[in-house]
Design an enzyme around this catalytic site. Sequence first.
Site, PDB file in Angstrom:
ATOM      1  N   GLN A  31       0.830  -1.212   0.000  1.00 46.59           N
ATOM      2  CA  GLN A  31       0.000   0.000   0.000  1.00 46.59           C
ATOM      3  C   GLN A  31       0.866   1.265   0.000  1.00 46.59           C
ATOM      4  O   GLN A  31       0.654   2.179  -0.792  1.00 46.59           O
ATOM      5  CB  GLN A  31      -0.919   0.017   1.229  1.00 46.59           C
ATOM      6  CG  GLN A  31      -1.881   1.190   1.222  1.00 46.59           C
ATOM      7  CD  GLN A  31      -2.529   1.459   2.585  1.00 46.59           C
ATOM      8  OE1 GLN A  31      -2.212   0.822   3.570  1.00 46.59           O
ATOM      9  NE2 GLN A  31      -3.425   2.414   2.626  1.00 46.59           N
ATOM     10  N   TYR A  46       2.083  -7.939  16.124  1.00 50.95           N
ATOM     11  CA  TYR A  46       2.552  -6.836  15.267  1.00 50.95           C
ATOM     12  C   TYR A  46       3.209  -5.752  16.127  1.00 50.95           C
ATOM     13  O   TYR A  46       4.322  -5.296  15.825  1.00 50.95           O
ATOM     14  CB  TYR A  46       1.341  -6.279  14.516  1.00 50.95           C
ATOM     15  CG  TYR A  46       1.613  -5.106  13.609  1.00 50.95           C
ATOM     16  CD1 TYR A  46       2.414  -5.245  12.471  1.00 50.95           C
ATOM     17  CD2 TYR A  46       1.032  -3.867  13.865  1.00 50.95           C
ATOM     18  CE1 TYR A  46       2.628  -4.165  11.621  1.00 50.95           C
ATOM     19  CE2 TYR A  46       1.232  -2.798  13.010  1.00 50.95           C
ATOM     20  CZ  TYR A  46       2.035  -2.946  11.897  1.00 50.95           C
ATOM     21  OH  TYR A  46       2.244  -1.881  11.065  1.00 50.95           O
TER      22      TYR A  46
HETATM   23  N1  LIG Z   1      -0.601   0.922   5.984  1.00 52.29           N
HETATM   24  C1  LIG Z   1      -0.703   1.347   7.223  1.00 52.29           C
HETATM   25  O1  LIG Z   1      -1.782   1.817   7.661  1.00 52.29           O
HETATM   26  C2  LIG Z   1       0.483   1.279   8.152  1.00 52.29           C
HETATM   27  C3  LIG Z   1       0.373   1.826   9.432  1.00 52.29           C
HETATM   28  C4  LIG Z   1       1.459   1.739  10.309  1.00 52.29           C
HETATM   29  C5  LIG Z   1       2.668   1.178   9.870  1.00 52.29           C
HETATM   30  N2  LIG Z   1       2.738   0.660   8.608  1.00 52.29           N
HETATM   31  C6  LIG Z   1       4.015   0.054   8.215  1.00 52.29           C
HETATM   32  O2  LIG Z   1       4.420   0.534   6.942  1.00 52.29           O
HETATM   33  C7  LIG Z   1       5.118  -0.499   6.227  1.00 52.29           C
HETATM   34  C8  LIG Z   1       4.462  -0.724   4.868  1.00 52.29           C
HETATM   35  O3  LIG Z   1       3.104  -1.078   5.102  1.00 52.29           O
HETATM   36  P1  LIG Z   1       2.047  -1.280   3.932  1.00 52.29           P
HETATM   37  O4  LIG Z   1       0.765  -0.764   4.442  1.00 52.29           O
HETATM   38  O5  LIG Z   1       2.572  -0.796   2.632  1.00 52.29           O
HETATM   39  O6  LIG Z   1       1.950  -2.865   3.961  1.00 52.29           O
HETATM   40  P2  LIG Z   1       1.513  -3.878   2.784  1.00 52.29           P
HETATM   41  O7  LIG Z   1       1.103  -5.140   3.438  1.00 52.29           O
HETATM   42  O8  LIG Z   1       0.573  -3.224   1.856  1.00 52.29           O
HETATM   43  O9  LIG Z   1       2.883  -4.064   2.049  1.00 52.29           O
HETATM   44  C9  LIG Z   1       3.939  -4.804   2.599  1.00 52.29           C
HETATM   45  C10 LIG Z   1       4.695  -5.433   1.462  1.00 52.29           C
HETATM   46  O10 LIG Z   1       5.702  -6.294   2.016  1.00 52.29           O
HETATM   47  C11 LIG Z   1       5.800  -7.406   1.165  1.00 52.29           C
HETATM   48  N3  LIG Z   1       6.409  -8.541   1.861  1.00 52.29           N
HETATM   49  C12 LIG Z   1       5.821  -9.437   2.704  1.00 52.29           C
HETATM   50  N4  LIG Z   1       6.726 -10.361   3.085  1.00 52.29           N
HETATM   51  C13 LIG Z   1       7.888 -10.031   2.476  1.00 52.29           C
HETATM   52  C14 LIG Z   1       9.191 -10.595   2.463  1.00 52.29           C
HETATM   53  N5  LIG Z   1       9.462 -11.704   3.161  1.00 52.29           N
HETATM   54  N6  LIG Z   1      10.157  -9.979   1.738  1.00 52.29           N
HETATM   55  C15 LIG Z   1       9.888  -8.868   1.032  1.00 52.29           C
HETATM   56  N7  LIG Z   1       8.680  -8.297   0.976  1.00 52.29           N
HETATM   57  C16 LIG Z   1       7.694  -8.879   1.703  1.00 52.29           C
HETATM   58  C17 LIG Z   1       4.377  -7.709   0.714  1.00 52.29           C
HETATM   59  O11 LIG Z   1       4.377  -8.437  -0.495  1.00 52.29           O
HETATM   60  C18 LIG Z   1       3.833  -6.296   0.543  1.00 52.29           C
HETATM   61  O12 LIG Z   1       3.977  -5.859  -0.792  1.00 52.29           O
HETATM   62  C19 LIG Z   1       5.085  -1.730   7.144  1.00 52.29           C
HETATM   63  O13 LIG Z   1       6.272  -1.776   7.916  1.00 52.29           O
HETATM   64  C20 LIG Z   1       3.920  -1.460   8.060  1.00 52.29           C
HETATM   65  O14 LIG Z   1       4.061  -2.110   9.290  1.00 52.29           O
HETATM   66  C21 LIG Z   1       1.679   0.700   7.758  1.00 52.29           C
END
Ligand SMILES: NC(=O)c1ccc[n+]([C@@H]2O[C@H](COP(=O)([O-])OP(=O)(O)OC[C@H]3O[C@@H](n4cnc5c(N)ncnc54)[C@H](O)[C@@H]3O)[C@@H](O)[C@H]2O)c1
Length: 320
Positions: A16, A146
């Site tokens: 995302q 998490y």
């Molecule tokens: N989206 C939110 O609301 C939010 C809020 C707080 C923190 N975050 C943090 O921001 C970061 C990105 O979040 P996001 O929302 O884009 O998450 P997401 O789940 O949309 O994307 C995460 C990506 O990581 C990839 N992934 C999973 N396992 C993997 C691996 N072993 N090696 C490489 N890639 C791998 C997935 O394919 C995915 O494309 C994360 O650290 C998340 O914890 C997001």
Amino acid sequence: MPKRSNRVLVIGATGQIGSELTLALRKHHGKDNVVAGWYIDKPTKALKEGPFEHLDVRSRSHVAETIEKYDIDTVYQLAALLSATGEKDPGGAWRVNVEGLHNVLEIAREHKGIKVFWPSSMAVYGEGVPAVNTPQVAPLLPTTMYGVTKVAGELLCDYYHRHYGLDVRCLRYPGIVSSEALPGGGTTDYAVEIFYDAIKKERYTCFLSKDSTLPMMYMPDCIKASMDIMAAPAASVKTRTGYNLAGMSFSPAELVKEIQRIIPTFECDYKPDFRQKIADSWPKSLDDREARRDWGWKPSYDLASMTQDMVTRLRARLAP
Ligand SMILES: NC(=O)c1ccc[n+]([C@@H]2O[C@H](COP(=O)([O-])OP(=O)(O)OC[C@H]3O[C@@H](n4cnc5c(N)ncnc54)[C@H](O)[C@@H]3O)[C@@H](O)[C@H]2O)c1
């Protein structure tokens, strides 16, 4: 030969946040200078306009090879299992979120001069903190796996900064709302899904209760914060665990009301599931004064301007 600057690797680039952050970084540094590391979700046409690599953050050797191949000096480590997915697969969350980050930090320590960005989350908080305006420095006692991985990750980042001088910078993101890639298994996903269903069906069933207020942020602010903290002079980045970052706070009922201003026929009902317990353990709003003071953080979007922009963008995209 002097090392080239601004060669960026984004790990988790098709998620995302990564799918939009990677394009913003390419706009800033040049499209050939930002490598999109993808794992499960395939890169879009837009992401394929620059370099891209299939990359599992759990494989230290492959991450190191990719960093050497592209002469990378900055890594955005976004790969993660999010809160709802992490409760279903706690072991997987530990391996990706903590061991994956540890791999990146170790490689950055070995290849001196590599800067690292890593997003933490409001999920670091749990019991024993004020839910409103939760302070930057407070007990970190999360009740989700998490949250446990985010606390462990923050402490790892701080450790690598203190002991090895590594330039690692972290933000505690709130829930992120965006119009491009769909969210990937978090507790705030409702705040994106609701817009799709409001436009397509004028109906939505929310998996959180109507009064579950949570800290949230619109994607353009998330991207701005992530790039601003990396551009800030090192001396102004005083917190190496994770900076609280606030945009807005709202409940599902408040978001519904705002959408109804634009789509008056939209209706929402509420069927809370297991994610309610996760939401109940998190803050309602965050005190982000330290980020504002140290490196000038200031959000641009509020609930009304975000809702208007989301509806405009999705209507244009989803129109028959
Ligand atoms: N989206 C939110 O609301 C939010 C809020 C707080 C923190 N975050 C943090 O921001 C970061 C990105 O979040 P996001 O929302 O884009 O998450 P997401 O789940 O949309 O994307 C995460 C990506 O990581 C990839 N992934 C999973 N396992 C993997 C691996 N072993 N090696 C490489 N890639 C791998 C997935 O394919 C995915 O494309 C994360 O650290 C998340 O914890 C997001």
